[in-house]
Motif scaffolding. Structure first.
Motif, PDB file in Angstrom:
ATOM      1  N   ALA A 149      48.455   1.897 -22.895  1.00 49.20           N
ATOM      2  CA  ALA A 149      48.693   0.500 -22.521  1.00 49.20           C
ATOM      3  C   ALA A 149      49.330   0.405 -21.141  1.00 49.20           C
ATOM      4  O   ALA A 149      48.980  -0.468 -20.337  1.00 49.20           O
ATOM      5  CB  ALA A 149      49.578  -0.180 -23.576  1.00 49.20           C
ATOM      6  N   ALA A 150      50.281   1.293 -20.838  1.00 48.56           N
ATOM      7  CA  ALA A 150      50.937   1.266 -19.529  1.00 48.56           C
ATOM      8  C   ALA A 150      49.947   1.574 -18.405  1.00 48.56           C
ATOM      9  O   ALA A 150      49.974   0.940 -17.344  1.00 48.56           O
ATOM     10  CB  ALA A 150      52.093   2.269 -19.511  1.00 48.56           C
ATOM     11  N   ASP A 178      51.603  -5.170 -30.880  1.00 50.85           N
ATOM     12  CA  ASP A 178      50.700  -4.959 -29.745  1.00 50.85           C
ATOM     13  C   ASP A 178      50.292  -6.314 -29.188  1.00 50.85           C
ATOM     14  O   ASP A 178      49.891  -7.214 -29.943  1.00 50.85           O
ATOM     15  CB  ASP A 178      49.468  -4.179 -30.181  1.00 50.85           C
ATOM     16  CG  ASP A 178      49.804  -2.733 -30.545  1.00 50.85           C
ATOM     17  OD1 ASP A 178      50.921  -2.290 -30.210  1.00 50.85           O
ATOM     18  OD2 ASP A 178      48.954  -2.071 -31.154  1.00 50.85           O
ATOM     19  N   CYS A 179      50.417  -6.475 -27.882  1.00 49.85           N
ATOM     20  CA  CYS A 179      50.179  -7.769 -27.243  1.00 49.85           C
ATOM     21  C   CYS A 179      49.099  -7.647 -26.171  1.00 49.85           C
ATOM     22  O   CYS A 179      48.964  -6.609 -25.518  1.00 49.85           O
ATOM     23  CB  CYS A 179      51.463  -8.305 -26.594  1.00 49.85           C
ATOM     24  SG  CYS A 179      52.796  -8.658 -27.755  1.00 49.85           S
ATOM     25  N   PRO A 218      47.836  -5.442 -21.089  1.00 50.68           N
ATOM     26  CA  PRO A 218      48.154  -5.142 -22.505  1.00 50.68           C
ATOM     27  C   PRO A 218      49.523  -4.465 -22.634  1.00 50.68           C
ATOM     28  O   PRO A 218      49.979  -3.768 -21.724  1.00 50.68           O
ATOM     29  CB  PRO A 218      47.035  -4.182 -22.908  1.00 50.68           C
ATOM     30  CG  PRO A 218      46.704  -3.462 -21.644  1.00 50.68           C
ATOM     31  CD  PRO A 218      46.914  -4.450 -20.507  1.00 50.68           C
ATOM     32  N   PHE A 219      50.164  -4.670 -23.762  1.00 48.64           N
ATOM     33  CA  PHE A 219      51.448  -4.041 -24.061  1.00 48.64           C
ATOM     34  C   PHE A 219      51.418  -3.513 -25.482  1.00 48.64           C
ATOM     35  O   PHE A 219      50.889  -4.182 -26.387  1.00 48.64           O
ATOM     36  CB  PHE A 219      52.612  -5.038 -23.908  1.00 48.64           C
ATOM     37  CG  PHE A 219      52.854  -5.489 -22.498  1.00 48.64           C
ATOM     38  CD1 PHE A 219      53.710  -4.782 -21.669  1.00 48.64           C
ATOM     39  CD2 PHE A 219      52.213  -6.617 -21.988  1.00 48.64           C
ATOM     40  CE1 PHE A 219      53.938  -5.189 -20.358  1.00 48.64           C
ATOM     41  CE2 PHE A 219      52.433  -7.041 -20.690  1.00 48.64           C
ATOM     42  CZ  PHE A 219      53.295  -6.322 -19.871  1.00 48.64           C
ATOM     43  N   ILE A 221      58.296  -6.139 -21.682  1.00 45.11           N
ATOM     44  CA  ILE A 221      57.350  -6.883 -20.839  1.00 45.11           C
ATOM     45  C   ILE A 221      58.050  -7.356 -19.572  1.00 45.11           C
ATOM     46  O   ILE A 221      57.538  -7.195 -18.458  1.00 45.11           O
ATOM     47  CB  ILE A 221      56.751  -8.064 -21.624  1.00 45.11           C
ATOM     48  CG1 ILE A 221      56.054  -7.542 -22.897  1.00 45.11           C
ATOM     49  CG2 ILE A 221      55.773  -8.846 -20.758  1.00 45.11           C
ATOM     50  CD1 ILE A 221      55.493  -8.634 -23.774  1.00 45.11           C
ATOM     51  N   THR A 222      59.216  -7.956 -19.726  1.00 47.47           N
ATOM     52  CA  THR A 222      60.027  -8.357 -18.573  1.00 47.47           C
ATOM     53  C   THR A 222      61.465  -7.944 -18.835  1.00 47.47           C
ATOM     54  O   THR A 222      61.909  -7.905 -19.986  1.00 47.47           O
ATOM     55  CB  THR A 222      59.978  -9.876 -18.311  1.00 47.47           C
ATOM     56  OG1 THR A 222      60.563 -10.577 -19.422  1.00 47.47           O
ATOM     57  CG2 THR A 222      58.553 -10.355 -18.129  1.00 47.47           C
ATOM     58  N   ARG A 223      62.187  -7.644 -17.780  1.00 53.63           N
ATOM     59  CA  ARG A 223      63.577  -7.219 -17.883  1.00 53.63           C
ATOM     60  C   ARG A 223      64.473  -8.265 -17.225  1.00 53.63           C
ATOM     61  O   ARG A 223      64.210  -8.716 -16.114  1.00 53.63           O
ATOM     62  CB  ARG A 223      63.764  -5.873 -17.199  1.00 53.63           C
ATOM     63  CG  ARG A 223      65.183  -5.337 -17.176  1.00 53.63           C
ATOM     64  CD  ARG A 223      65.627  -4.864 -18.542  1.00 53.63           C
ATOM     65  NE  ARG A 223      64.874  -3.697 -18.980  1.00 53.63           N
ATOM     66  CZ  ARG A 223      65.059  -3.123 -20.154  1.00 53.63           C
ATOM     67  NH1 ARG A 223      65.944  -3.633 -21.018  1.00 53.63           N
ATOM     68  NH2 ARG A 223      64.345  -2.066 -20.496  1.00 53.63           N
TER      69      ARG A 223
END
Length: 508
Positions: A308-309, A442-443, A374-375, A381-383
């Motif tokens: 995914a990454a 899973d997104c 994708p994740f 996803i965001t920090r």
């Protein structure tokens, strides 16, 4: 009759018999209360054996009172010998199955049997000495017999001595994971002849102790003064069009920041370029596994995160050059695929309040600027605090939103379920992220960045006047939701004139 009973009791109950009876009763009660149900039959069998010995002792007393010849004496000696063996067995149960577990000392049945056997031999020697037997001549005679037995039972004795050696140097302990030849499993028992190893295939392999002593084997996950963990390798291949430094950075960060059960935090995962092959580079991601039994499942989860990454970074796994692609696609097929993807992207954009003022042409232009992202479950996803000038459209999956605290820890403030969007302030004003968003499942997301949207708003600057009120409403809603959970300061309360901030950010 009275003299008869006195004579029988005196012969059947020599000095110390009463104490022995009380000892057996106390040990039996203790074992019955402390041992699990599965081990109680062994205690029961030992008590039956002791009871038969005691009955034989009483019968010897009766025979002696009746004036029978030497038979009662021999029966009493045999009964006392048997009763002593039973008492030694009971003490072995108490020592190895009650007392030592309280001290959290890990022992095996082999060590228990060896100690009890030594006790048996000592007791037999004592009784033989009391019977008047010359132990010196017995030892000399037994040495010859032992030599004959040792020659005829070399393999069996080798296994027994091997088991004693394993116990002495503690090279293997119950609970260790070992690898010998093609067998990988957990040690569950070290016996007299063999060591029992349970594999992940629900097989129990009996490895002769003599083999373990003579053969090299690996103890998986054990390192002196360190916690149990095992380094694993995830192999993949990437084409040379992608810089190795970027591939390594993406994969290391993906696994280090993800929340994956069984992956150790220290040492951190590391990625290396193993080889330069024809058409692609061979990479290996190394991580440390904390649950050795779950190796394949954890490897799978790590591969999912790595894949995914890499997809988010626009990096594809290399296709072997010897593959021949025979699929033929005409223009109509490609147009149909593109139309379906465009329709999916437009549907995602229609769910965002910010874009309601856009006309069809502008929406189509925004759809072309979307990037698929994708994740895997557990990915960040965001920090919070990061500066990222893009917005996410969540089209498949669920995510969790957290607020990070300065002193450590974080507070969950809600969840996102597709279809949803987040990161609009970063896209429209460049503001840092107000919260951390982690994929719960899973997104599948689309990402719209500043450059793609900048072309639209610069072509029609008046869009900023329609977008600013939506941003202010969204900011106020989020701030109210956070305040209801006792979280303050996460959203910029001094937002100022959002319209001017949007114009400055896009250079309008």
């Amino acid at each position: 009759m009275q003299d008869f009973l006195a004579t029988a009791i005196e012969h059947a109950w020599p000095a110390g018999t009463g104490f022995a009876v009380l000892m057996v009763a106390g040990l039996s009660l203790l074992l019955w209360l402390k041992l699990p149900l599965g081990e109680r039959p062994q205690v029961r069998n030992t008590l039956i054996f002791w009871g038969l010995a005691f009955a034989a002792q009483c019968a010897a007393g009766v025979g002696h009172a009746l004036g029978l010849p030497r038979g009662p004496e021999m029966l009493r000696e045999a009964a006392v010998l048997a009763a002593g063996l039973a008492i030694i067995r009971l003490w072995g149960f108490v020592l190895f199955r009650v007392l030592l577990p309280l001290l959290r000392t890990n022992t095996t049945h082999f060590l228990e049997d060896m100690v009890v056997t030594i006790g048996y031999l000592a007791w037999v020697m004592v009784r033989l000495r009391y019977a008047g037997l010359d132990l010196g001549s017995l030892v000399a005679t037994s040495a010859v017999i032992t030599a004959i037995l040792a020659f005829s039972m070399q393999d069996t004795l080798g296994n027994v001595l091997g088991g004693m050696a394993l116990q002495a140097d503690r090279s293997i302990e119950v609970g260790d994971w070992i690898k010998i030849d093609d067998v990988v499993g957990r040690v569950v028992d070290i016996g007299w002849r063999s060591t029992q190893v349970e594999t992940r295939n629900w097989e129990t392999v009996a490895i002769p102790n003599g083999v373990l002593v003579k053969t090299r084997f690996s103890i998986i996950g054990r390192r002196r003064n360190q916690s149990v963990q095992w380094r694993r390798w995830i192999h993949f291949r990437i084409g040379y069009e992608h810089p190795p430094s970027r591939v390594i950075e993406i994969t290391e960060r993906a696994v280090a920041e993800a929340e994956i059960d069984g992956v150790a935090r220290i040492p951190l995962p590391s990625c290396v370029l193993l080889d330069l092959e024809a058409g692609s580079g061979h990479y290996g991601l190394r991580y440390f596994l904390t649950n050795i039994e779950a190796d394949d499942g954890t490897d799978t989860r790590v591969r999912i995160h790595v894949l995914a990454a890499l997809q988010r970074g626009g990096i594809r796994i290399a296709v072997p050059e010897f593959n021949v692609h025979t699929v033929s696609e005409d223009q109509s097929h490609r147009d149909a695929v593109r139309a379906r993807e465009t329709e999916r992207r437009l549907a995602a954009l229609h769910g965002v309040d910010l874009f309601r003022a856009l006309n069809d042409a502008e929406l189509a232009l925004a759809a072309e600027g979307l990037t698929f992202a994708p994740f895997a479950a557990g990915d960040t996803i965001t920090r919070q605090g990061a500066e990222a000038h893009w917005l996410y459209l969540l089209v498949v999956g669920e995510a969790e939103v957290f607020v990070e605290h300065d002193g450590g820890g974080r507070t969950p403030i809600g969840g996102l379920v597709a279809p949803a969007f987040f990161g609009e302030m970063g896209l429209m004003t460049g503001a840092p992220r107000a919260a951390t968003v982690v994929a719960r499942t899973d997104c599948e997301c689309y990402r719209l960045d500043r450059a793609a949207f900048g072309r639209i708003i610069k072509a029609r600057p008046e869009l900023a006047e329609h977008i600013a009120p939506v941003l202010e409403s969204r900011r106020s809603t989020v701030a109210t939701a956070l305040a209801s959970r006792g979280v303050t300061g996460a959203v910029d309360a001094s937002a100022g004139d959002l319209l001017n901030r949007v114009r400055r950010f896009f250079g309008l």
